[in-house]
Scaffold this motif. Structure first.
Motif, PDB file in Angstrom:
ATOM      1  N   ILE A  82       1.103  -1.087   0.098  1.00  0.00           N
ATOM      2  CA  ILE A  82       0.163   0.086   0.063  1.00  0.00           C
ATOM      3  C   ILE A  82       0.851   1.361  -0.120  1.00  0.00           C
ATOM      4  O   ILE A  82       0.619   2.036  -0.882  1.00  0.00           O
ATOM      5  N   LYS A  83       1.888   1.225   0.810  1.00  0.00           N
ATOM      6  CA  LYS A  83       2.793   2.454   0.829  1.00  0.00           C
ATOM      7  C   LYS A  83       3.558   2.781  -0.488  1.00  0.00           C
ATOM      8  O   LYS A  83       3.294   3.839  -0.827  1.00  0.00           O
ATOM      9  N   ASN A  84       3.925   1.740  -1.140  1.00  0.00           N
ATOM     10  CA  ASN A  84       4.574   2.056  -2.283  1.00  0.00           C
ATOM     11  C   ASN A  84       3.301   2.402  -3.565  1.00  0.00           C
ATOM     12  O   ASN A  84       3.788   3.398  -4.316  1.00  0.00           O
ATOM     13  N   ALA A  85       2.229   2.013  -3.601  1.00  0.00           N
ATOM     14  CA  ALA A  85       1.123   2.452  -4.287  1.00  0.00           C
ATOM     15  C   ALA A  85       1.076   3.941  -4.057  1.00  0.00           C
ATOM     16  O   ALA A  85       1.046   4.810  -4.890  1.00  0.00           O
ATOM     17  N   LEU A  86       0.890   4.388  -2.714  1.00  0.00           N
ATOM     18  CA  LEU A  86       0.648   5.740  -2.538  1.00  0.00           C
ATOM     19  C   LEU A  86       1.928   6.669  -2.879  1.00  0.00           C
ATOM     20  O   LEU A  86       1.620   7.729  -3.425  1.00  0.00           O
ATOM     21  N   LEU A  87       3.187   5.917  -2.507  1.00  0.00           N
ATOM     22  CA  LEU A  87       4.176   6.608  -3.058  1.00  0.00           C
ATOM     23  C   LEU A  87       4.327   6.947  -4.581  1.00  0.00           C
ATOM     24  O   LEU A  87       4.820   7.991  -4.953  1.00  0.00           O
ATOM     25  N   ARG A  88       3.919   5.759  -5.227  1.00  0.00           N
ATOM     26  CA  ARG A  88       4.076   6.129  -6.816  1.00  0.00           C
ATOM     27  C   ARG A  88       2.869   7.112  -7.190  1.00  0.00           C
ATOM     28  O   ARG A  88       3.050   7.990  -8.176  1.00  0.00           O
ATOM     29  N   PHE A  89       1.754   7.245  -6.474  1.00  0.00           N
ATOM     30  CA  PHE A  89       0.816   8.318  -7.043  1.00  0.00           C
ATOM     31  C   PHE A  89       1.476   9.643  -6.965  1.00  0.00           C
ATOM     32  O   PHE A  89       1.348  10.353  -7.665  1.00  0.00           O
ATOM     33  N   GLU A 124      -0.207   1.908 -15.395  1.00  0.00           N
ATOM     34  CA  GLU A 124      -1.705   1.923 -15.712  1.00  0.00           C
ATOM     35  C   GLU A 124      -2.700   1.957 -14.727  1.00  0.00           C
ATOM     36  O   GLU A 124      -3.440   3.051 -14.663  1.00  0.00           O
ATOM     37  N   LYS A 125      -2.672   0.950 -13.942  1.00  0.00           N
ATOM     38  CA  LYS A 125      -3.470   0.967 -12.916  1.00  0.00           C
ATOM     39  C   LYS A 125      -3.141   2.178 -11.735  1.00  0.00           C
ATOM     40  O   LYS A 125      -4.339   2.612 -11.356  1.00  0.00           O
ATOM     41  N   GLU A 157     -10.003   7.737  -7.673  1.00  0.00           N
ATOM     42  CA  GLU A 157      -9.780   7.914  -6.142  1.00  0.00           C
ATOM     43  C   GLU A 157      -9.688   9.315  -5.662  1.00  0.00           C
ATOM     44  O   GLU A 157     -10.200   9.849  -4.679  1.00  0.00           O
ATOM     45  N   HIS A 158      -8.975  10.005  -6.648  1.00  0.00           N
ATOM     46  CA  HIS A 158      -8.474  11.502  -6.413  1.00  0.00           C
ATOM     47  C   HIS A 158      -9.121  12.580  -7.513  1.00  0.00           C
ATOM     48  O   HIS A 158      -8.722  13.672  -7.162  1.00  0.00           O
ATOM     49  N   ASP A 159      -9.921  11.825  -8.413  1.00  0.00           N
ATOM     50  CA  ASP A 159     -10.255  12.768  -9.522  1.00  0.00           C
ATOM     51  C   ASP A 159      -9.139  13.440 -10.475  1.00  0.00           C
ATOM     52  O   ASP A 159      -9.367  14.898 -10.681  1.00  0.00           O
ATOM     53  N   THR A 183       6.207   9.860 -20.728  1.00  0.00           N
ATOM     54  CA  THR A 183       5.477   8.586 -21.403  1.00  0.00           C
ATOM     55  C   THR A 183       5.466   7.625 -20.145  1.00  0.00           C
ATOM     56  O   THR A 183       5.613   7.922 -19.185  1.00  0.00           O
ATOM     57  N   LYS A 184       4.723   6.472 -20.584  1.00  0.00           N
ATOM     58  CA  LYS A 184       4.483   5.537 -19.624  1.00  0.00           C
ATOM     59  C   LYS A 184       5.907   4.899 -18.922  1.00  0.00           C
ATOM     60  O   LYS A 184       5.973   4.761 -17.878  1.00  0.00           O
ATOM     61  N   ALA A 185       6.849   4.756 -20.085  1.00  0.00           N
ATOM     62  CA  ALA A 185       8.139   4.451 -19.780  1.00  0.00           C
ATOM     63  C   ALA A 185       8.811   5.316 -18.677  1.00  0.00           C
ATOM     64  O   ALA A 185       9.671   4.952 -17.774  1.00  0.00           O
ATOM     65  N   MET A 186       8.620   6.809 -18.971  1.00  0.00           N
ATOM     66  CA  MET A 186       9.183   7.725 -18.264  1.00  0.00           C
ATOM     67  C   MET A 186       8.602   7.629 -16.709  1.00  0.00           C
ATOM     68  O   MET A 186       9.517   7.980 -15.905  1.00  0.00           O
ATOM     69  N   LEU A 187       7.487   7.661 -16.768  1.00  0.00           N
ATOM     70  CA  LEU A 187       6.864   7.482 -15.559  1.00  0.00           C
ATOM     71  C   LEU A 187       7.157   6.191 -14.549  1.00  0.00           C
ATOM     72  O   LEU A 187       7.637   6.405 -13.439  1.00  0.00           O
TER      73      LEU A 187
END
Length: 336
Positions: free
Chosen positions: A4-11, A54-55, A63-65, A27-31
């Motif tokens: 969960i922590k990593n997902a929030l950090l990725r956001f 992508e997810k 979740e955050h509009d 690009t997606k690759a850059m992100l």
């Protein structure tokens, strides 16, 4: 919890990348690469796949509009609302738990050598978490006030300059002088980023002046990265360069032995927060304490000594005594 922590950090990392005006339409690759480097210290793509990004972007929308759009013209992603930022969204319970987790993890490493320079910042994060388990508790602001540095421009250049340092590439920018208020073009090989009193500075080899020069990031404009790699080796050791420096100013000359005395109350403050690591007490009297340190004579040194006003007197060297007298006379004239 780490997932969960990593997902929030990725956001947050994706949000920062989408708001980066100096590298728009990632690009997606850059992100993915940005997340890889921030979370794992590499950009080999072994830990995060494109589907994860992508997810993440889908979750940010739901979740955050987050107004994430794809530009066919620029082949990259962007915010349709340039004012949008995840920083403005209140923290939810998952965010808060992630902060607690990160704070507890950081506190275990604050005394490790490579992280000691960040110890104060880590302590502030841990202190805030320990003060109250409810991070959204607004009443804390009425009872506890942390020191808040005044932000200055230039921090947007940190990432491109750091990338240029790693790659050994030359950069170009315009630099504005405080004295003339005019901007001049600079061509430099960046060597080190250094923070001093909440300002960032660039130590670099100026290819025109042919020497190590310090530039404040807050006075840099129109920074351009180049593909030019500087082949000639530059002899630069930060530890040696700043060994006798106070602040950001170093010198190619010899350091001076500075001797000063302070009344015993001021001496307690000076002893608890030394001007320089070489500072030592050479004599303790009934009313005054005498200190000695080996440093370069610089503007930062003079300003630091003057901050104690009449509670401190410089004894040696004569050059520094002369500078102090000039400043004190100028102050007296200003008040007459």
């Amino acid at each position: 919890m780490p997932h969960i922590k990593n997902a929030l950090l990725r956001f947050r990392i994706i949000d920062r990348a989408l708001r980066n005006n100096y590298n728009p339409y990632p690009t997606k690759a850059m992100l993915r690469a940005a997340c890889e480097e921030a979370l794992f210290g590499s950009v080999d793509g072994a830990n995060i796949c494109d589907s994860t990004i992508e997810k993440d972007m889908f979750a940010m929308k739901m979740e955050h509009d987050a107004p994430i759009k794809y530009s066919k013209r620029h082949n990259g992603y962007y915010y349709s609302d340039p004012e949008f930022s995840l920083d403005e969204i209140p923290l939810n319970e998952s965010d808060i738990e992630a902060i607690r987790f990160a704070a507890n993890t950081l506190s275990q490493f604050k005394d490790v050598g490579m992280f000691k320079q960040f110890g104060f910042a880590i302590d502030k994060i841990v202190d805030r978490v320990n003060i109250s388990t409810d991070i959204n508790d607004k009443s804390i602001e009425r009872f506890v006030e942390f020191e808040t540095p005044v932000s200055s421009r230039g921090s947007e250049f940190l990432n491109p300059i750091l990338n240029a340092i790693k790659a050994g590439k030359v950069i170009y920018f315009d630099y504005e002088s405080f004295q003339t208020q005019k901007r001049k073009a600079r061509k430099v090989l960046p060597l080190l980023l250094k923070e001093y009193r909440n300002r960032w500075y660039l130590l670099c080899y100026d290819l025109v002046k042919e020497g190590i020069i310090t530039y404040g990031l807050d006075r840099i404009y129109d920074l351009q990265e180049s593909e030019e790699v500087f082949r000639s080796p530059i002899s630069f050791n930060p530890d040696q360069f700043f060994e006798h420096a106070i602040g950001i100013t170093a010198s190619n000359g010899k350091p001076e032995t500075v001797v000063f005395k302070a009344d015993n109350i001021a001496a307690k403050y000076i002893e608890s927060q030394p001007f320089h690591f070489s500072q030592r007490i050479v004599k303790e009297g009934r009313n005054r304490t005498t200190f000695e340190m080996k440093v370069f004579i610089s503007e930062e040194l003079i300003r630091s000594l003057l901050s104690y006003g009449g509670e401190l007197v410089v004894l040696e060297p004569e050059l520094l005594v002369g500078h102090m007298i000039q400043r004190v006379r100028a102050m007296v004239e200003n008040y007459q």
